[in-house]
Scaffold this motif. Structure first.
Motif, PDB file in Angstrom:
ATOM      1  N   ARG A  31       0.827  -1.200   0.000  1.00 40.87           N
ATOM      2  CA  ARG A  31       0.000   0.000   0.000  1.00 40.87           C
ATOM      3  C   ARG A  31       0.861   1.251   0.000  1.00 40.87           C
ATOM      4  O   ARG A  31       0.566   2.228  -0.685  1.00 40.87           O
ATOM      5  N   THR A  32       1.959   1.222   0.754  1.00 40.14           N
ATOM      6  CA  THR A  32       2.819   2.407   0.815  1.00 40.14           C
ATOM      7  C   THR A  32       3.485   2.681  -0.532  1.00 40.14           C
ATOM      8  O   THR A  32       3.668   3.843  -0.904  1.00 40.14           O
ATOM      9  N   TYR A  33       3.834   1.627  -1.280  1.00 38.93           N
ATOM     10  CA  TYR A  33       4.434   1.821  -2.596  1.00 38.93           C
ATOM     11  C   TYR A  33       3.403   2.399  -3.565  1.00 38.93           C
ATOM     12  O   TYR A  33       3.702   3.320  -4.329  1.00 38.93           O
ATOM     13  N   VAL A  34       2.181   1.861  -3.547  1.00 40.97           N
ATOM     14  CA  VAL A  34       1.114   2.379  -4.402  1.00 40.97           C
ATOM     15  C   VAL A  34       0.850   3.843  -4.064  1.00 40.97           C
ATOM     16  O   VAL A  34       0.699   4.683  -4.954  1.00 40.97           O
ATOM     17  N   SER A  35       0.835   4.161  -2.783  1.00 42.87           N
ATOM     18  CA  SER A  35       0.643   5.552  -2.354  1.00 42.87           C
ATOM     19  C   SER A  35       1.751   6.455  -2.887  1.00 42.87           C
ATOM     20  O   SER A  35       1.494   7.556  -3.382  1.00 42.87           O
ATOM     21  N   ALA A  36       2.989   5.993  -2.803  1.00 45.05           N
ATOM     22  CA  ALA A  36       4.128   6.771  -3.306  1.00 45.05           C
ATOM     23  C   ALA A  36       4.037   6.963  -4.822  1.00 45.05           C
ATOM     24  O   ALA A  36       4.349   8.038  -5.340  1.00 45.05           O
ATOM     25  N   LEU A  37       3.585   5.935  -5.530  1.00 46.13           N
ATOM     26  CA  LEU A  37       3.389   6.064  -6.978  1.00 46.13           C
ATOM     27  C   LEU A  37       2.321   7.109  -7.287  1.00 46.13           C
ATOM     28  O   LEU A  37       2.509   7.976  -8.137  1.00 46.13           O
ATOM     29  N   GLU A  38       1.204   7.013  -6.579  1.00 42.95           N
ATOM     30  CA  GLU A  38       0.090   7.925  -6.835  1.00 42.95           C
ATOM     31  C   GLU A  38       0.449   9.374  -6.510  1.00 42.95           C
ATOM     32  O   GLU A  38      -0.104  10.293  -7.105  1.00 42.95           O
ATOM     33  N   ARG A  39       1.345   9.581  -5.584  1.00 44.12           N
ATOM     34  CA  ARG A  39       1.777  10.941  -5.243  1.00 44.12           C
ATOM     35  C   ARG A  39       2.928  11.418  -6.122  1.00 44.12           C
ATOM     36  O   ARG A  39       3.393  12.547  -5.980  1.00 44.12           O
ATOM     37  N   GLY A  40       3.391  10.570  -7.038  1.00 44.18           N
ATOM     38  CA  GLY A  40       4.463  10.955  -7.939  1.00 44.18           C
ATOM     39  C   GLY A  40       5.837  10.959  -7.305  1.00 44.18           C
ATOM     40  O   GLY A  40       6.779  11.525  -7.849  1.00 44.18           O
ATOM     41  N   ILE A  41       5.962  10.299  -6.172  1.00 47.27           N
ATOM     42  CA  ILE A  41       7.248  10.235  -5.462  1.00 47.27           C
ATOM     43  C   ILE A  41       8.159   9.185  -6.091  1.00 47.27           C
ATOM     44  O   ILE A  41       9.362   9.363  -6.169  1.00 47.27           O
ATOM     45  N   LYS A  42       7.562   8.090  -6.514  1.00 49.39           N
ATOM     46  CA  LYS A  42       8.334   7.000  -7.115  1.00 49.39           C
ATOM     47  C   LYS A  42       7.906   6.810  -8.563  1.00 49.39           C
ATOM     48  O   LYS A  42       6.797   7.153  -8.945  1.00 49.39           O
ATOM     49  N   ALA A  43       8.817   6.252  -9.353  1.00 48.30           N
ATOM     50  CA  ALA A  43       8.540   5.937 -10.756  1.00 48.30           C
ATOM     51  C   ALA A  43       8.602   4.420 -10.918  1.00 48.30           C
ATOM     52  O   ALA A  43       9.621   3.809 -10.609  1.00 48.30           O
ATOM     53  N   PRO A  44       7.520   3.807 -11.406  1.00 46.78           N
ATOM     54  CA  PRO A  44       7.499   2.348 -11.516  1.00 46.78           C
ATOM     55  C   PRO A  44       8.278   1.836 -12.723  1.00 46.78           C
ATOM     56  O   PRO A  44       8.471   2.546 -13.704  1.00 46.78           O
ATOM     57  N   THR A  45       8.701   0.597 -12.627  1.00 47.69           N
ATOM     58  CA  THR A  45       9.302  -0.087 -13.772  1.00 47.69           C
ATOM     59  C   THR A  45       8.184  -0.503 -14.727  1.00 47.69           C
ATOM     60  O   THR A  45       6.998  -0.504 -14.356  1.00 47.69           O
ATOM     61  N   LEU A  46       8.565  -0.896 -15.914  1.00 42.97           N
ATOM     62  CA  LEU A  46       7.588  -1.392 -16.880  1.00 42.97           C
ATOM     63  C   LEU A  46       6.893  -2.646 -16.334  1.00 42.97           C
ATOM     64  O   LEU A  46       5.679  -2.814 -16.490  1.00 42.97           O
ATOM     65  N   GLN A  47       7.643  -3.501 -15.673  1.00 38.98           N
ATOM     66  CA  GLN A  47       7.053  -4.711 -15.077  1.00 38.98           C
ATOM     67  C   GLN A  47       6.019  -4.340 -14.023  1.00 38.98           C
ATOM     68  O   GLN A  47       4.946  -4.941 -13.940  1.00 38.98           O
ATOM     69  N   LYS A  48       6.314  -3.329 -13.208  1.00 33.90           N
ATOM     70  CA  LYS A  48       5.377  -2.912 -12.166  1.00 33.90           C
ATOM     71  C   LYS A  48       4.120  -2.310 -12.784  1.00 33.90           C
ATOM     72  O   LYS A  48       3.011  -2.545 -12.300  1.00 33.90           O
ATOM     73  N   ILE A  49       4.273  -1.538 -13.872  1.00 33.31           N
ATOM     74  CA  ILE A  49       3.101  -0.989 -14.562  1.00 33.31           C
ATOM     75  C   ILE A  49       2.234  -2.135 -15.064  1.00 33.31           C
ATOM     76  O   ILE A  49       1.012  -2.108 -14.932  1.00 33.31           O
ATOM     77  N   ASP A  50       2.859  -3.168 -15.614  1.00 33.07           N
ATOM     78  CA  ASP A  50       2.138  -4.345 -16.083  1.00 33.07           C
ATOM     79  C   ASP A  50       1.396  -5.024 -14.933  1.00 33.07           C
ATOM     80  O   ASP A  50       0.225  -5.393 -15.068  1.00 33.07           O
ATOM     81  N   ASP A  51       2.060  -5.179 -13.797  1.00 32.99           N
ATOM     82  CA  ASP A  51       1.438  -5.802 -12.624  1.00 32.99           C
ATOM     83  C   ASP A  51       0.249  -4.987 -12.114  1.00 32.99           C
ATOM     84  O   ASP A  51      -0.813  -5.536 -11.817  1.00 32.99           O
ATOM     85  N   LEU A  52       0.436  -3.684 -12.003  1.00 30.61           N
ATOM     86  CA  LEU A  52      -0.619  -2.805 -11.496  1.00 30.61           C
ATOM     87  C   LEU A  52      -1.815  -2.793 -12.442  1.00 30.61           C
ATOM     88  O   LEU A  52      -2.964  -2.889 -11.999  1.00 30.61           O
ATOM     89  N   ALA A  53      -1.541  -2.677 -13.730  1.00 31.11           N
ATOM     90  CA  ALA A  53      -2.623  -2.671 -14.717  1.00 31.11           C
ATOM     91  C   ALA A  53      -3.385  -4.000 -14.685  1.00 31.11           C
ATOM     92  O   ALA A  53      -4.619  -4.016 -14.764  1.00 31.11           O
ATOM     93  N   GLY A  54      -2.654  -5.094 -14.540  1.00 27.31           N
ATOM     94  CA  GLY A  54      -3.299  -6.397 -14.447  1.00 27.31           C
ATOM     95  C   GLY A  54      -4.223  -6.489 -13.253  1.00 27.31           C
ATOM     96  O   GLY A  54      -5.310  -7.061 -13.341  1.00 27.31           O
ATOM     97  N   ARG A  55      -3.815  -5.909 -12.144  1.00 28.41           N
ATOM     98  CA  ARG A  55      -4.654  -5.924 -10.941  1.00 28.41           C
ATOM     99  C   ARG A  55      -5.914  -5.087 -11.147  1.00 28.41           C
ATOM    100  O   ARG A  55      -6.995  -5.447 -10.678  1.00 28.41           O
ATOM    101  N   ILE A  56      -5.786  -3.987 -11.884  1.00 26.29           N
ATOM    102  CA  ILE A  56      -6.946  -3.139 -12.164  1.00 26.29           C
ATOM    103  C   ILE A  56      -7.852  -3.799 -13.202  1.00 26.29           C
ATOM    104  O   ILE A  56      -9.066  -3.632 -13.183  1.00 26.29           O
ATOM    105  N   GLY A  57      -7.234  -4.567 -14.102  1.00 24.90           N
ATOM    106  CA  GLY A  57      -7.996  -5.211 -15.165  1.00 24.90           C
ATOM    107  C   GLY A  57      -7.990  -4.405 -16.454  1.00 24.90           C
ATOM    108  O   GLY A  57      -8.937  -4.479 -17.241  1.00 24.90           O
ATOM    109  N   VAL A  58      -6.919  -3.620 -16.657  1.00 25.53           N
ATOM    110  CA  VAL A  58      -6.782  -2.825 -17.877  1.00 25.53           C
ATOM    111  C   VAL A  58      -5.452  -3.167 -18.548  1.00 25.53           C
ATOM    112  O   VAL A  58      -4.562  -3.734 -17.924  1.00 25.53           O
ATOM    113  N   HIS A  59      -5.325  -2.794 -19.813  1.00 20.26           N
ATOM    114  CA  HIS A  59      -4.069  -2.979 -20.527  1.00 20.26           C
ATOM    115  C   HIS A  59      -3.050  -1.980 -19.985  1.00 20.26           C
ATOM    116  O   HIS A  59      -3.404  -0.826 -19.690  1.00 20.26           O
ATOM    117  N   PRO A  60      -1.798  -2.360 -19.824  1.00 13.39           N
ATOM    118  CA  PRO A  60      -0.777  -1.427 -19.317  1.00 13.39           C
ATOM    119  C   PRO A  60      -0.686  -0.137 -20.127  1.00 13.39           C
ATOM    120  O   PRO A  60      -0.441   0.940 -19.571  1.00 13.39           O
TER     121      PRO A  60
END
Length: 91
Positions: A31-60
């Motif tokens: 949750r803390t990593y997702v929060s940091a991403l949403e606040r623009g503090i951290k930049a995700p890797t392409l793999q993480k974008i794929d993982d997050l999009a998969g959890r949401i149910g959308v294409h990366p």
């Protein structure tokens, strides 16, 4: 708005649109990593974008395109797709 911030906002909006909480990402991220991403503090890797999009149910690309549209709303989805048609190399 920097792309990191735009991606975070796109993630937050898509997460909310699909009725998910930050805790719902527990299998792919903390949750803390997702929060940091949403606040623009951290930049995700392409793999993480794929993982997050998969959890949401959308294409990366939906997350990425939404972020770029937020960063430059004047281009519009049609303009962005047109540009991609010119630039993308098909296998």
């Amino acid at each position: 708005m920097e792309i990191r911030e735009a991606l975070g906002e796109a993630l937050r909006r898509m997460r909310n649109l699909h009725g998910l909480t930050q805790e719902d990402f527990g299998l792919v991220s903390s949750r803390t990593y997702v929060s940091a991403l949403e606040r623009g503090i951290k930049a995700p890797t392409l793999q993480k974008i794929d993982d997050l999009a998969g959890r949401i149910g959308v294409h990366p690309l939906s997350l990425i395109v939404t972020a770029y549209l937020m960063q430059d709303p004047e281009i519009g989805i049609d303009g962005l797709i047109s540009r991609m048609r010119e630039e993308v190399i098909e296998p």
